[in-house]
Design a protein around this motif. Structure first.
Motif, short mmCIF file in Angstrom:
data_model
loop_
_atom_site.label_atom_id
_atom_site.label_comp_id
_atom_site.label_asym_id
_atom_site.label_seq_id
_atom_site.Cartn_x
_atom_site.Cartn_y
_atom_site.Cartn_z
N HIS A 509 -11.13 60.69 61.65
CA HIS A 509 -11.81 61.86 61.07
C HIS A 509 -12.20 61.61 59.62
N GLN A 514 -17.84 56.90 62.48
CA GLN A 514 -16.75 56.81 63.46
C GLN A 514 -17.08 55.84 64.59
N GLU A 533 -5.44 61.59 66.90
CA GLU A 533 -6.35 62.37 66.06
C GLU A 533 -6.03 63.85 66.11
N ARG A 569 -14.80 64.61 59.53
CA ARG A 569 -15.45 65.11 60.75
C ARG A 569 -14.42 65.18 61.86
N PHE A 570 -14.02 66.41 62.17
CA PHE A 570 -13.06 66.63 63.25
C PHE A 570 -13.82 66.88 64.56
N ARG A 571 -13.13 66.65 65.66
CA ARG A 571 -13.72 66.87 66.98
C ARG A 571 -12.71 67.58 67.88
N TRP A 576 -13.75 63.73 71.26
CA TRP A 576 -13.25 62.37 71.02
C TRP A 576 -13.39 61.51 72.28
#
Length: 619
Positions: A509, A514, A533, A569-571, A576
């Motif tokens: 993240h 990525q 993550e 940047r989170f998912r 992911w």
């Protein structure tokens, strides 16, 4: 030349401030002048520490001179000295000072004395232990000439005992650190100026540390037993001494404590003293940061005054903290001075009353430990300003400033070390998350800890599995013993299939790209890529994770990660998985754990084309 001039000016300020204290402290109406002079002297002492130009002999010379200048001060800042004289006179009259309160009918013949009229708490039994009582009695033998003679007789004894402590400290520290105790205005005022019992306590604590350093547990235990009979709380330090010398070193101290107490032994003593101490902790409050904070908090939430309950609660909290301190001392093998300091600090933090003189013994221990002096020095200086309350001056600004500054300086001094301990603990927990998914091989496992941070996770893998671990990151935060290789964020400097396992724990993240990082991890892994993550389930949890991540990483990196937040940047878990599959990875295992605020997902990946060979690695 400039340094010499600066030294002369600072010394002139210090000498002038001490002389001002000696003159102004004759009368409480001059307290603002005393406090101002003490602050000036405190700053001058800090400057002398900074420029470090005095020799041991010079510091000792000034220490003696300043104490002599303040010796003539009457008991103007505290009325404790009247109780000292009273207890001494009662003992010399053949009565037990623990048997009757000063206002009891049995002591009518003594109540006409001016000392009785100035006593604080005449309806409470004495709480001063036997060694203090011996000093009071010995100094009061001249009482027939007037109470002033007794006061200065007791004061002379305390003066000599505390001055001996200064000379003993000088044998353990350099001149630079000795300055912070020997010329400290708080120490000067509360010992030579007001002759509190801490004058004897500090000598006995220093003797205990000195004897223990020389390996003489028997003399150390005797000194510690005597200190317990000056102020009761040092008895909780005995287990710390026992760990170092066991019973063979402790028994002389135990025998000494019993012998010193025998002349005052009587059925009523323990009960009377305990009742006075209990009343003291319930009803007395002064300059106690934690106590005041809890009191105010309970008032806001319940609308009730918890003063009477908080004292005993904090006392029980201190007792509960003792086994923890003993355990930490055993685990980390602290120097005895540090173990003493931590214990006494815990006692003071959890007290309802913290007068300036309570800090004398602690300041001596802090100076002996050198690096641990500043937050106590600050609190002591600001505590001097609380004397202004006696004449209706400002009180709360100095309490808040003293303890608030103490908290800031504690965090500044110990925060980095505490943070690293926390990160090591988190690495231990991360290792337990990774362990079931790391392959078992007969040869040494080659592991790449990608985005290693401090390197603690990789270090744990190395120590637990005898693996050959390499740390890699875009910035150098490495505090471990494993090698670190810097990464430009786009290309890892190793050939294909170099490592058996590549680990990315809370890394992706942060990556600006990525996709590239995932491809590079898959390229350099001949086996598995393990990714852990943070994942979100809705926009609220994403925002919370972003906020927590930004400030946690700013703190842990000490500012080195400031400015890198734009790449965050989170998912979601599904997001992911799609990313990994798009980069040619096969997800062999997937788990989720954690709560709403910090949901985590673990993925075990392999290159899709390498699946047949890599599956031969057994779980």
């Amino acid at each position: 030349m400039l340094r010499s001039v600066t030294t002369c000016l600072v010394l002139a300020f210090l000498v002038g401030a001490i002389i001002m204290i000696g003159g102004a402290a004759q009368d409480r109406s001059h307290l603002p002048l005393v406090v101002t002079a003490a602050l000036i002297a405190g700053v001058a002492v800090i400057w002398l520490w900074r420029i470090d130009v005095l020799t041991i002999a010079e510091v000792l010379g000034y220490a003696v001179m300043f104490r002599l200048l303040l010796f003539p001060i009457p008991p103007s800042l505290s009325d404790d000295s009247y109780r000292y004289v009273w207890d001494g006179v009662v003992t010399l009259s053949g009565k037990n000072p623990y048997q009757h309160t000063p206002d009891a009918a049995e002591l009518t013949t003594l109540q006409s004395d001016v000392v009785y009229k100035n006593l604080n708490s005449p309806s409470w039994h004495s709480v001063y232990p036997p060694v203090s009582q011996y000093i009071f009695a010995f100094g009061s033998v001249v009482h027939r000439h007037g109470w002033v003679y007794s006061h200065f007789g007791i004061k002379a004894l305390f003066f000599l005992l505390e001055l001996l402590a200064v000379f003993l400290i000088a044998r353990m520290v350099c001149a630079r650190w000795l300055v912070l105790y020997a010329l400290n205005p708080v120490i000067l005022i509360e010992t030579a100026g007001q002759a509190h019992t801490e004058s004897a306590l500090v000598l006995l604590l220093v003797m205990t540390v000195l004897f223990a350093r020389r390996g003489n547990g028997r003399l150390a235990s005797v000194a510690l037993a005597c200190s317990g009979w000056v102020k009761l709380y040092p008895f909780v330090l005995l287990p710390l001494l026992w760990r170092r010398f066991r019973w063979n070193g402790i028994w002389p101290g135990a025998a000494t404590a019993i012998l010193l107490a025998l002349p005052f032994a009587a059925p009523h003593v323990v009960g009377n003293v305990w009742n006075s101490l209990d009343l003291y902790s319930r009803y007395f409050e002064f300059n106690a940061g934690l106590y005041y904070s809890l009191k105010k908090t309970m008032l806001l939430f319940t609308g009730d005054d918890w003063s009477k309950q908080l004292g005993p609660i904090l006392r029980y909290c201190f007792v509960a903290c003792l086994p923890v301190i003993y355990y930490l001392d055993h685990k980390y093998r602290w120097p005895l001075a540090r173990a003493f300091l931590v214990t006494i600090a815990c006692y003071l933090v959890l007290s309802t009353t913290v007068h300036p003189w309570y800090l004398v013994g602690l300041l001596a221990l802090a100076v002996i430990l050198k690096r641990e002096a500043w937050h106590w020095y600050w609190l002591a200086l600001l505590s001097m300003c609380t004397y202004l309350m006696y004449i209706g001056g400002p009180y709360w600004p100095f309490v808040i400033g003293g303890w608030g500054g103490w908290v800031v300086l504690v965090c500044w001094s110990y925060g980095p070390a505490w943070l690293q301990q926390l990160l090591r603990y988190r690495a231990w927990r991360k290792w337990h998350v990774l362990q079931p998914y790391l392959p078992r091989v007969t040869d040494s496992l080659m592991v790449l800890d990608l985005g290693a941070g401090e390197g603690y996770v990789g270090e744990r893998i190395w120590k637990s599995m005898d693996a050959r671990v390499t740390a890699c990151d875009v910035i150098d935060l490495n505090r471990s013993s494993i090698p670190l290789v810097l990464f430009d964020g786009r290309h890892l400097p190793w050939e294909n299939a170099r490592f058996d396992v590549v680990v990315l724990y809370f890394v992706l993240h942060h990556a600006a790209d990525q996709e590239i990082v995932v491809r590079e991890a898959l390229r350099t892994a001949k086996g598995r890529v393990i990714v852990v993550e943070a994942v979100y389930e809705n926009d609220i949890s994403r925002r919370l994770m972003r906020f927590a991540d930004i400030w946690a990483n700013r703190l842990r990196s000490w500012g080195q990660m400031v400015g890198q937040e734009e790449a965050l940047r989170f998912r979601t878990t599904r997001g992911w998985s799609k990313l990994f599959e798009a980069q040619g990875a096969e997800v062999l295992a997937q788990t989720t754990r954690g709560c709403f605020l910090h949901r985590q997902a673990l993925f075990v990946l392999e290159r899709a084309s390498a699946g047949a060979s890599s599956r031969r690695i057994q779980d």
